[in-house]
Design a protein around this motif. Structure first.
Motif, PDB file in Angstrom:
ATOM      1  N   GLN A   3       0.848  -1.188   0.000  1.00  0.00           N
ATOM      2  CA  GLN A   3       0.000   0.000   0.000  1.00  0.00           C
ATOM      3  C   GLN A   3       0.880   1.232   0.000  1.00  0.00           C
ATOM      4  O   GLN A   3       1.879   1.285   0.720  1.00  0.00           O
ATOM      5  CB  GLN A   3      -0.930  -0.013   1.206  1.00  0.00           C
ATOM      6  CG  GLN A   3      -1.966  -1.130   1.144  1.00  0.00           C
ATOM      7  CD  GLN A   3      -2.926  -1.099   2.317  1.00  0.00           C
ATOM      8  OE1 GLN A   3      -2.564  -0.729   3.425  1.00  0.00           O
ATOM      9  NE2 GLN A   3      -4.166  -1.480   2.067  1.00  0.00           N
ATOM     10  N   LEU A   4       0.490   2.218  -0.785  1.00  0.00           N
ATOM     11  CA  LEU A   4       1.308   3.408  -0.998  1.00  0.00           C
ATOM     12  C   LEU A   4       0.545   4.658  -0.594  1.00  0.00           C
ATOM     13  O   LEU A   4      -0.631   4.806  -0.950  1.00  0.00           O
ATOM     14  CB  LEU A   4       1.716   3.504  -2.464  1.00  0.00           C
ATOM     15  CG  LEU A   4       2.423   2.271  -3.051  1.00  0.00           C
ATOM     16  CD1 LEU A   4       2.604   2.423  -4.557  1.00  0.00           C
ATOM     17  CD2 LEU A   4       3.758   2.046  -2.370  1.00  0.00           C
ATOM     18  N   VAL A   5       1.219   5.544   0.110  1.00  0.00           N
ATOM     19  CA  VAL A   5       0.601   6.802   0.537  1.00  0.00           C
ATOM     20  C   VAL A   5       1.557   7.952   0.230  1.00  0.00           C
ATOM     21  O   VAL A   5       2.658   8.015   0.795  1.00  0.00           O
ATOM     22  CB  VAL A   5       0.265   6.785   2.040  1.00  0.00           C
ATOM     23  CG1 VAL A   5      -0.349   8.126   2.434  1.00  0.00           C
ATOM     24  CG2 VAL A   5      -0.688   5.639   2.368  1.00  0.00           C
ATOM     25  N   GLU A   6       1.117   8.854  -0.649  1.00  0.00           N
ATOM     26  CA  GLU A   6       1.923  10.008  -1.012  1.00  0.00           C
ATOM     27  C   GLU A   6       1.657  11.166  -0.061  1.00  0.00           C
ATOM     28  O   GLU A   6       0.570  11.294   0.502  1.00  0.00           O
ATOM     29  CB  GLU A   6       1.625  10.480  -2.442  1.00  0.00           C
ATOM     30  CG  GLU A   6       1.856   9.452  -3.529  1.00  0.00           C
ATOM     31  CD  GLU A   6       0.600   8.715  -3.905  1.00  0.00           C
ATOM     32  OE1 GLU A   6       0.528   8.207  -5.052  1.00  0.00           O
ATOM     33  OE2 GLU A   6      -0.309   8.628  -3.075  1.00  0.00           O
ATOM     34  N   SER A   7       2.647  12.033   0.065  1.00  0.00           N
ATOM     35  CA  SER A   7       2.511  13.265   0.832  1.00  0.00           C
ATOM     36  C   SER A   7       3.513  14.278   0.308  1.00  0.00           C
ATOM     37  O   SER A   7       4.399  13.938  -0.487  1.00  0.00           O
ATOM     38  CB  SER A   7       2.734  13.012   2.328  1.00  0.00           C
ATOM     39  OG  SER A   7       4.050  12.532   2.555  1.00  0.00           O
ATOM     40  N   GLY A   8       3.383  15.516   0.768  1.00  0.00           N
ATOM     41  CA  GLY A   8       4.352  16.534   0.416  1.00  0.00           C
ATOM     42  C   GLY A   8       3.908  17.513  -0.653  1.00  0.00           C
ATOM     43  O   GLY A   8       4.621  18.473  -0.955  1.00  0.00           O
ATOM     44  N   GLY A   9       2.733  17.277  -1.235  1.00  0.00           N
ATOM     45  CA  GLY A   9       2.239  18.215  -2.232  1.00  0.00           C
ATOM     46  C   GLY A   9       1.786  19.519  -1.599  1.00  0.00           C
ATOM     47  O   GLY A   9       1.752  19.654  -0.376  1.00  0.00           O
ATOM     48  N   GLY A  10       1.453  20.467  -2.440  1.00  0.00           N
ATOM     49  CA  GLY A  10       0.984  21.752  -1.933  1.00  0.00           C
ATOM     50  C   GLY A  10       1.050  22.823  -2.989  1.00  0.00           C
ATOM     51  O   GLY A  10       1.232  22.541  -4.180  1.00  0.00           O
ATOM     52  N   SER A  17      10.414  24.892  -4.700  1.00  0.00           N
ATOM     53  CA  SER A  17      10.725  23.463  -4.596  1.00  0.00           C
ATOM     54  C   SER A  17       9.727  22.757  -3.697  1.00  0.00           C
ATOM     55  O   SER A  17       9.129  23.368  -2.801  1.00  0.00           O
ATOM     56  CB  SER A  17      12.130  23.268  -4.003  1.00  0.00           C
ATOM     57  OG  SER A  17      13.127  23.844  -4.829  1.00  0.00           O
ATOM     58  N   LEU A  18       9.571  21.484  -3.964  1.00  0.00           N
ATOM     59  CA  LEU A  18       8.795  20.596  -3.110  1.00  0.00           C
ATOM     60  C   LEU A  18       9.475  19.238  -3.095  1.00  0.00           C
ATOM     61  O   LEU A  18      10.115  18.853  -4.084  1.00  0.00           O
ATOM     62  CB  LEU A  18       7.360  20.425  -3.631  1.00  0.00           C
ATOM     63  CG  LEU A  18       6.355  21.547  -3.420  1.00  0.00           C
ATOM     64  CD1 LEU A  18       5.061  21.224  -4.159  1.00  0.00           C
ATOM     65  CD2 LEU A  18       6.078  21.780  -1.947  1.00  0.00           C
ATOM     66  N   ARG A  19       9.294  18.516  -2.004  1.00  0.00           N
ATOM     67  CA  ARG A  19       9.741  17.132  -1.963  1.00  0.00           C
ATOM     68  C   ARG A  19       8.543  16.248  -1.663  1.00  0.00           C
ATOM     69  O   ARG A  19       7.937  16.366  -0.590  1.00  0.00           O
ATOM     70  CB  ARG A  19      10.839  16.899  -0.927  1.00  0.00           C
ATOM     71  CG  ARG A  19      11.399  15.479  -1.039  1.00  0.00           C
ATOM     72  CD  ARG A  19      12.570  15.226  -0.123  1.00  0.00           C
ATOM     73  NE  ARG A  19      12.156  14.896   1.238  1.00  0.00           N
ATOM     74  CZ  ARG A  19      12.894  14.169   2.078  1.00  0.00           C
ATOM     75  NH1 ARG A  19      14.073  13.701   1.688  1.00  0.00           N
ATOM     76  NH2 ARG A  19      12.464  13.924   3.299  1.00  0.00           N
ATOM     77  N   LEU A  20       8.236  15.397  -2.589  1.00  0.00           N
ATOM     78  CA  LEU A  20       7.153  14.441  -2.407  1.00  0.00           C
ATOM     79  C   LEU A  20       7.709  13.168  -1.781  1.00  0.00           C
ATOM     80  O   LEU A  20       8.832  12.757  -2.077  1.00  0.00           O
ATOM     81  CB  LEU A  20       6.490  14.104  -3.736  1.00  0.00           C
ATOM     82  CG  LEU A  20       5.977  15.287  -4.565  1.00  0.00           C
ATOM     83  CD1 LEU A  20       5.265  14.772  -5.815  1.00  0.00           C
ATOM     84  CD2 LEU A  20       5.087  16.190  -3.757  1.00  0.00           C
ATOM     85  N   VAL A  79       9.902   6.260  -1.038  1.00  0.00           N
ATOM     86  CA  VAL A  79      10.495   6.796  -2.253  1.00  0.00           C
ATOM     87  C   VAL A  79      10.173   8.291  -2.306  1.00  0.00           C
ATOM     88  O   VAL A  79       9.104   8.716  -1.863  1.00  0.00           O
ATOM     89  CB  VAL A  79       9.989   6.050  -3.514  1.00  0.00           C
ATOM     90  CG1 VAL A  79       8.485   6.184  -3.674  1.00  0.00           C
ATOM     91  CG2 VAL A  79      10.710   6.519  -4.757  1.00  0.00           C
ATOM     92  N   TYR A  80      11.105   9.066  -2.822  1.00  0.00           N
ATOM     93  CA  TYR A  80      10.986  10.515  -2.823  1.00  0.00           C
ATOM     94  C   TYR A  80      11.059  11.065  -4.248  1.00  0.00           C
ATOM     95  O   TYR A  80      11.637  10.451  -5.139  1.00  0.00           O
ATOM     96  CB  TYR A  80      12.122  11.142  -2.006  1.00  0.00           C
ATOM     97  CG  TYR A  80      12.210  10.651  -0.590  1.00  0.00           C
ATOM     98  CD1 TYR A  80      13.117   9.644  -0.248  1.00  0.00           C
ATOM     99  CD2 TYR A  80      11.412  11.194   0.412  1.00  0.00           C
ATOM    100  CE1 TYR A  80      13.213   9.183   1.060  1.00  0.00           C
ATOM    101  CE2 TYR A  80      11.508  10.728   1.719  1.00  0.00           C
ATOM    102  CZ  TYR A  80      12.406   9.731   2.033  1.00  0.00           C
ATOM    103  OH  TYR A  80      12.497   9.282   3.328  1.00  0.00           O
ATOM    104  N   LEU A  81      10.504  12.250  -4.399  1.00  0.00           N
ATOM    105  CA  LEU A  81      10.694  13.013  -5.629  1.00  0.00           C
ATOM    106  C   LEU A  81      10.986  14.450  -5.219  1.00  0.00           C
ATOM    107  O   LEU A  81      10.097  15.159  -4.757  1.00  0.00           O
ATOM    108  CB  LEU A  81       9.467  12.954  -6.534  1.00  0.00           C
ATOM    109  CG  LEU A  81       9.642  13.632  -7.890  1.00  0.00           C
ATOM    110  CD1 LEU A  81      10.651  12.852  -8.751  1.00  0.00           C
ATOM    111  CD2 LEU A  81       8.315  13.753  -8.628  1.00  0.00           C
ATOM    112  N   VAL A 123      -0.030  18.909  -6.536  1.00  0.00           N
ATOM    113  CA  VAL A 123       1.011  19.926  -6.619  1.00  0.00           C
ATOM    114  C   VAL A 123       0.479  21.061  -7.489  1.00  0.00           C
ATOM    115  O   VAL A 123       0.067  20.824  -8.635  1.00  0.00           O
ATOM    116  CB  VAL A 123       2.307  19.352  -7.228  1.00  0.00           C
ATOM    117  CG1 VAL A 123       3.309  20.472  -7.506  1.00  0.00           C
ATOM    118  CG2 VAL A 123       2.912  18.310  -6.295  1.00  0.00           C
ATOM    119  N   THR A 124       0.484  22.267  -6.944  1.00  0.00           N
ATOM    120  CA  THR A 124       0.020  23.435  -7.681  1.00  0.00           C
ATOM    121  C   THR A 124       1.128  24.478  -7.683  1.00  0.00           C
ATOM    122  O   THR A 124       1.610  24.875  -6.618  1.00  0.00           O
ATOM    123  CB  THR A 124      -1.253  24.025  -7.067  1.00  0.00           C
ATOM    124  OG1 THR A 124      -2.262  23.019  -7.016  1.00  0.00           O
ATOM    125  CG2 THR A 124      -1.750  25.209  -7.880  1.00  0.00           C
TER     126      THR A 124
END
Length: 127
Positions: A3-10, A17-20, A79-81, A123-124
């Protein structure tokens, strides 16, 4: 299964810069090559970047042009972006995904090659 859960958007201004992050459940995270995709309304989900199980091999999309960096920490099941120099055209919902097989084949850019997906993070980028 994973199961995968993303975070870090905004919301961020152009040039920012952003790090997801994408946190995975289960003890088999290191068995999966991983990728990031993104999608805007009315468009297909498009490939952004991918990383092998060990992190030693990465693949980038043409529009990254050195602005984004994918990485992973198998000890943290994450995992990061890292996204720098963001542009308004980077605005999208970003998804992480786990690849079907243990190593990438020629289809790594195809969304159908991925078995598991997160719910996405918005991400906006404002101009």
């Amino acid at each position: 299964q994973v199961q995968l859960v993303e975070s870090g958007g905004g919301l961020v201004q152009a040039g920012g810069s952003l790090r997801l992050s994408c946190a995975a459940s289960g003890r088999t995270f290191s068995s999966y090559p991983m990728a990031w995709f993104r999608q805007t309304p009315g468009n297909e989900r498009e490939f952004v970047s991918a990383i092998s199980r060990s992190g030693g091999i990465t693949y980038d999309s043409h529009f990254m042009k050195g602005r984004f960096t994918i990485s992973r920490d198998n000890a943290k099941n994450t995992v990061y972006l890292q996204m720098n120099s963001l542009k308004p055209e980077d605005t999208a919902v970003y998804y992480c995904a786990a690849y079907t097989q243990s190593s990438f084949g020629s289809n790594y850019r195809e969304k159908n090659a991925y078995d598991y997906w997160g719910q996405g993070t918005q991400v906006t980028v404002s101009s």
